[in-house]
Write a protein that holds these residues in place. Structure first.
Motif, short mmCIF file in Angstrom:
data_model
loop_
_atom_site.label_atom_id
_atom_site.label_comp_id
_atom_site.label_asym_id
_atom_site.label_seq_id
_atom_site.Cartn_x
_atom_site.Cartn_y
_atom_site.Cartn_z
N MET A 1 -9.54 11.91 -3.85
CA MET A 1 -8.49 11.60 -2.88
C MET A 1 -9.01 10.62 -1.84
O MET A 1 -10.11 10.77 -1.32
N GLU A 2 -8.22 9.63 -1.53
CA GLU A 2 -8.54 8.70 -0.47
C GLU A 2 -7.92 9.21 0.84
O GLU A 2 -6.87 9.84 0.84
N PHE A 3 -8.60 8.91 1.94
CA PHE A 3 -8.11 9.30 3.26
C PHE A 3 -8.03 8.06 4.15
O PHE A 3 -8.75 7.08 3.93
N THR A 4 -7.16 8.12 5.13
CA THR A 4 -7.01 7.02 6.06
C THR A 4 -6.62 7.58 7.42
O THR A 4 -6.32 8.78 7.54
N GLN A 5 -6.61 6.73 8.43
CA GLN A 5 -6.20 7.17 9.77
C GLN A 5 -4.67 7.12 9.87
O GLN A 5 -4.03 6.24 9.29
N LEU A 6 -4.10 8.06 10.59
CA LEU A 6 -2.67 8.07 10.83
C LEU A 6 -2.37 7.11 11.98
O LEU A 6 -2.59 7.42 13.15
N GLU A 260 3.67 5.06 -16.05
CA GLU A 260 5.00 5.63 -15.86
C GLU A 260 5.69 4.91 -14.69
O GLU A 260 5.03 4.55 -13.70
N PRO A 261 7.01 4.72 -14.75
CA PRO A 261 7.72 4.03 -13.67
C PRO A 261 7.48 4.66 -12.29
O PRO A 261 7.26 3.95 -11.30
N GLY A 262 7.51 5.99 -12.22
CA GLY A 262 7.30 6.65 -10.93
C GLY A 262 5.91 6.38 -10.37
O GLY A 262 5.75 6.24 -9.15
N ASP A 263 4.92 6.28 -11.23
CA ASP A 263 3.56 5.99 -10.78
C ASP A 263 3.48 4.58 -10.18
O ASP A 263 2.79 4.35 -9.18
N ASP A 289 1.55 16.62 -9.95
CA ASP A 289 0.52 15.97 -10.74
C ASP A 289 0.82 14.48 -10.93
O ASP A 289 -0.08 13.64 -10.90
N ALA A 290 2.10 14.15 -11.11
CA ALA A 290 2.49 12.75 -11.28
C ALA A 290 2.22 11.96 -10.01
O ALA A 290 1.77 10.81 -10.07
N GLY A 291 2.48 12.57 -8.86
CA GLY A 291 2.21 11.89 -7.60
C GLY A 291 0.74 11.59 -7.42
O GLY A 291 0.35 10.49 -7.01
N SER A 296 -4.40 6.43 -8.87
CA SER A 296 -5.35 5.69 -9.71
C SER A 296 -4.77 4.39 -10.24
O SER A 296 -5.44 3.65 -10.96
N VAL A 297 -3.51 4.08 -9.89
CA VAL A 297 -2.85 2.86 -10.38
C VAL A 297 -3.16 1.70 -9.43
O VAL A 297 -2.89 1.78 -8.23
#
Length: 323
Positions: A1-6, A260-263, A289-291, A296-297
């Motif tokens: 998982m990547e993290f970033t600042q809000l 997949e289109p949603g990805d 899981d799809a989210g 990775s896309v």
């Protein structure tokens, strides 16, 4: 998982935010618990809800499910950056909605009770309140911060000039103001590119897109219809017919990319510089899981340009409509 600042804050959040609106009305409490546990397992630490969520189960039902999940312990609350919202009417009596100082106090305490926690990380205004002055709103929020009940403030469904109003009033009080804006944003609906995103970038707000798949329109709706996995009817069918050529081109391009289109839709949002974390609102484990898979896309400049051809965006105002 990547993290970033809000936004400009020091708060570290995952690049995906778990939306919980389906918990209760469409997803049972046990299944909701399982999805939240799986979200933590995937590294998602950012959860979003609202006091009005619950639909036929009753307003507040979704917050109650989160509270019951937190009550199981195991570090669930400590690992979660918790965001909730207020504005919508929670009852029929006066002052049970909007952003008056009275409702901010009452709504926050009620949410804390349902959520079984003593503080909310991000307390968001679900809509602009044109009746209540910002001086009153920020005074009430300053009190809540001083009491330790909230840490950060955010907005949702604000126009660009509403953000400017809010930040100007906060600055005059030497208060942090907003750190995020939650808006509808996806390949189909790109109106916030006109003024909301420029305002957010100027004032240091992170964008939290809701409905990243435009209600399923970007999730392979034609493919699912052909495979018998989703039946197009009513408003969904009308929405598809209005944009059928673009959706056909989009799904064909996703297949060309091997995703997949949603990805692809989620990945596109993750490539937008103003976006902190799209809000994914799964009804099932498979949808969660799809989210996660979309992280990775990678889309190169050519792919991003092609998506802009299929779903044209907006220029920053006023250039979009004037010289």
């Amino acid at each position: 998982m990547e993290f970033t600042q809000l936004g400009r804050s020091g708060l570290s959040v995952s690049r995906l935010c778990l939306g919980t609106m389906n918990f209760g009305p469409l997803t049972s409490e046990p299944d909701s618990f399982s999805i939240m546990d799986s979200a933590h397992d995937a590294g998602i630490n950012f959860f979003d809800t609202a006091n009005v969520y619950g639909q036929d189960k009753g307003k507040g039902a979704t917050e109650t499910i989160l509270g019951n999940w937190f009550a199981q312990g195991g570090g669930r609350r400590e690992k979660t950056v918790l965001a909730t919202k207020l504005y919508g009417d929670m009852g029929e009596w006066p002052n049970e909605g909007r952003l008056s100082a009275l409702n901010i106090r009452r709504a926050l305490d009620a949410s804390l009770t349902r959520l079984q926690t003593d503080y909310v990380d991000l307390y968001q205004f679900h809509h602009i309140d044109r009746r209540t002055p910002w001086e009153e709103i920020w005074q009430a929020m300053e009190v809540a911060v001083a009491q330790g009940k909230i840490l950060y403030a955010g907005s949702s469904n604000f126009a660009g000039w509403h953000i400017a109003q809010a930040q100007s009033a906060a600055a005059s009080r030497h208060f942090t103001g907003l750190v995020s804006e939650q808006s509808i944003y996806n390949l189909v609906t790109r109106d916030i590119e006109l003024e909301v995103i420029p305002a957010a970038e100027h004032y240091g707000l992170g964008i939290l897109p809701w409905s990243p798949l435009q209600g399923g329109l970007l999730g392979g709706v034609l493919k699912k219809d052909q495979e018998g996995k989703r039946r197009l009817q009513g408003r969904a069918k009308e929405a598809v017919e209005q944009r059928r050529p673009a959706i056909e081109a989009y799904e064909a391009f996703a297949a060309e990319l091997g995703h997949e289109p949603g990805d692809v839709a989620l990945a596109w949002l993750l490539h937008q510089p103003a976006v902190t974390a799209p809000i994914v609102g799964p009804r099932t484990q498979e949808q969660l899981d799809a989210g996660v898979r979309a992280l990775s896309v990678t889309l190169d400049e050519a792919a991003l340009a092609r998506l802009d051809e299929i779903f044209p965006g907006r220029q920053t105002a006023p250039e979009h409509y004037a010289w």
